[in-house]
Design an enzyme around this catalytic site. Structure first.
Site, PDB file in Angstrom:
ATOM      1  N   PRO A   2       0.822  -1.215   0.000  1.00 37.51           N
ATOM      2  CA  PRO A   2       0.000   0.000   0.000  1.00 37.51           C
ATOM      3  C   PRO A   2       0.855   1.265   0.000  1.00 37.51           C
ATOM      4  O   PRO A   2       1.743   1.429   0.831  1.00 37.51           O
ATOM      5  CB  PRO A   2      -0.808  -0.124   1.291  1.00 37.51           C
ATOM      6  CG  PRO A   2      -0.800  -1.576   1.622  1.00 37.51           C
ATOM      7  CD  PRO A   2       0.528  -2.079   1.141  1.00 37.51           C
ATOM      8  N   GLU A   3       0.565   2.140  -0.968  1.00 38.69           N
ATOM      9  CA  GLU A   3       1.201   3.438  -1.030  1.00 38.69           C
ATOM     10  C   GLU A   3       0.104   4.496  -0.960  1.00 38.69           C
ATOM     11  O   GLU A   3      -1.067   4.176  -0.689  1.00 38.69           O
ATOM     12  CB  GLU A   3       2.047   3.552  -2.298  1.00 38.69           C
ATOM     13  CG  GLU A   3       3.159   2.502  -2.378  1.00 38.69           C
ATOM     14  CD  GLU A   3       4.094   2.704  -3.560  1.00 38.69           C
ATOM     15  OE1 GLU A   3       4.353   3.869  -3.927  1.00 38.69           O
ATOM     16  OE2 GLU A   3       4.580   1.698  -4.111  1.00 38.69           O
ATOM     17  N   LYS A  58       1.137   7.783   3.958  1.00 44.78           N
ATOM     18  CA  LYS A  58       0.603   6.424   4.035  1.00 44.78           C
ATOM     19  C   LYS A  58      -0.195   6.188   5.310  1.00 44.78           C
ATOM     20  O   LYS A  58      -0.591   5.056   5.589  1.00 44.78           O
ATOM     21  CB  LYS A  58       1.754   5.415   3.964  1.00 44.78           C
ATOM     22  CG  LYS A  58       2.588   5.492   2.690  1.00 44.78           C
ATOM     23  CD  LYS A  58       3.701   4.459   2.718  1.00 44.78           C
ATOM     24  CE  LYS A  58       4.639   4.590   1.541  1.00 44.78           C
ATOM     25  NZ  LYS A  58       5.706   3.562   1.561  1.00 44.78           N
ATOM     26  N   ARG A 247      15.840  -1.667  -1.676  1.00 43.52           N
ATOM     27  CA  ARG A 247      14.595  -1.746  -2.438  1.00 43.52           C
ATOM     28  C   ARG A 247      14.887  -2.111  -3.891  1.00 43.52           C
ATOM     29  O   ARG A 247      15.811  -1.572  -4.494  1.00 43.52           O
ATOM     30  CB  ARG A 247      13.858  -0.407  -2.412  1.00 43.52           C
ATOM     31  CG  ARG A 247      13.348   0.014  -1.048  1.00 43.52           C
ATOM     32  CD  ARG A 247      12.850   1.444  -1.108  1.00 43.52           C
ATOM     33  NE  ARG A 247      12.328   1.891   0.170  1.00 43.52           N
ATOM     34  CZ  ARG A 247      11.051   1.922   0.490  1.00 43.52           C
ATOM     35  NH1 ARG A 247      10.146   1.514  -0.388  1.00 43.52           N
ATOM     36  NH2 ARG A 247      10.656   2.363   1.666  1.00 43.52           N
TER      37      ARG A 247
END
Length: 258
Positions: A2-3, A58, A247
């Site tokens: 989720p962003e 977020k 990442r």
């Protein structure tokens, strides 16, 4: 993961049920609670009504007639509406029962979770370390945020203390749209590049918020990044990938020269 667009979608789900009394709060897995017990969460919210939720990056902040619920969805969280009696999911962690249905917080990995504070002032203090929301940043603000930063662009964009809301998919998509390598030094962008980056960020966020996610469209980097040896949707060059600050990062060496 989720962003910002996903959390904005969760905010809309909750906003449809503001003003309805909370009949009960059921905690199925206290592993998602942070600094609050299941008993206290139920006692503080039962009989109250959710007010208009707001999002910062977020995070989702939900007033409830005094106390404020803070929700963070980590890598696998979600918030969804269900009819009463609908079969639950094994990763449903907390359920708020309302008169005509249920709000369910679902999270497989339980990396973040749910907090409860006494009021809006405490909620703002809890999030004081966050940077400005990515949807609200002007071109001038973006230039000031990046100015003088020696780290690479991708980790800077995803640093929530710099800019709140961008995650892995959004940052890669924005850099690709702006034709800027994510490996560039953040403070080394010139005025034209900052303008292009800001324009790309606004465009990607607008489309993603409408979709409630970063959409995996064929014309987007997101639509190609997970396929092995995928070509760039714009020029056809095989996409490059490596880990940057832990990442997975994807870009096109032709469109985004270092």
């Amino acid at each position: 993961m989720p962003e910002l667009p996903d959390v904005e979608g969760f905010r809309r789900v909750l906003a449809e049920h503001t003003g309805e009394p909370i009949v009960s709060v059921s905690v199925h897995d206290a592993g998602v609670l942070r600094g609050v017990t299941a008993r206290r969460l139920d006692a503080a919210l039962r009989g109250h009504r959710f007010g208009e939720p707001r999002r910062h990056g977020k995070w989702l902040l939900v007033p409830a007639g005094g106390p404020v619920v803070l929700l963070h969805f980590g890598m696998t969280g979600s918030l969804s509406w269900h009819s009463t009696g609908e079969q639950g999911h094994r990763h449903d962690r907390v359920t708020w029962r309302l008169p005509d249905g249920e709000l369910r917080y679902r999270d497989m990995r339980k990396l973040h979770g749910i907090r409860l504070v006494d009021d809006e002032e405490q909620a703002d203090r809890r999030l004081a370390d966050l940077g400005p929301d990515a949807c609200e940043v002007s071109r001038r603000d973006l230039g000031e945020l990046l100015s003088g930063r020696r780290g690479r662009l991708k980790p800077t964009l995803t640093d929530q203390s710099v800019l709140a809301g961008l995650g892995n998919l959004l940052a890669d998509e924005i850099c690709w749209r702006a034709r800027i390598s994510p490996l560039r030094v953040a403070g080394g962008l010139d005025d034209a590049e900052i303008t292009g980056l800001h324009r790309a960020m606004r465009s990607v966020l607008r489309a993603s918020v409408r979709a409630g996610r970063v959409p995996p469209r064929a014309t987007w980097l997101t639509g190609a990044r997970d396929e092995p040896e995928s070509p760039c949707p714009r020029c056809g060059t095989p996409l490059s990938g490596r880990r940057v600050s832990g990442r997975r990062t994807v870009w096109c060496r032709t469109c985004q020269p270092a």
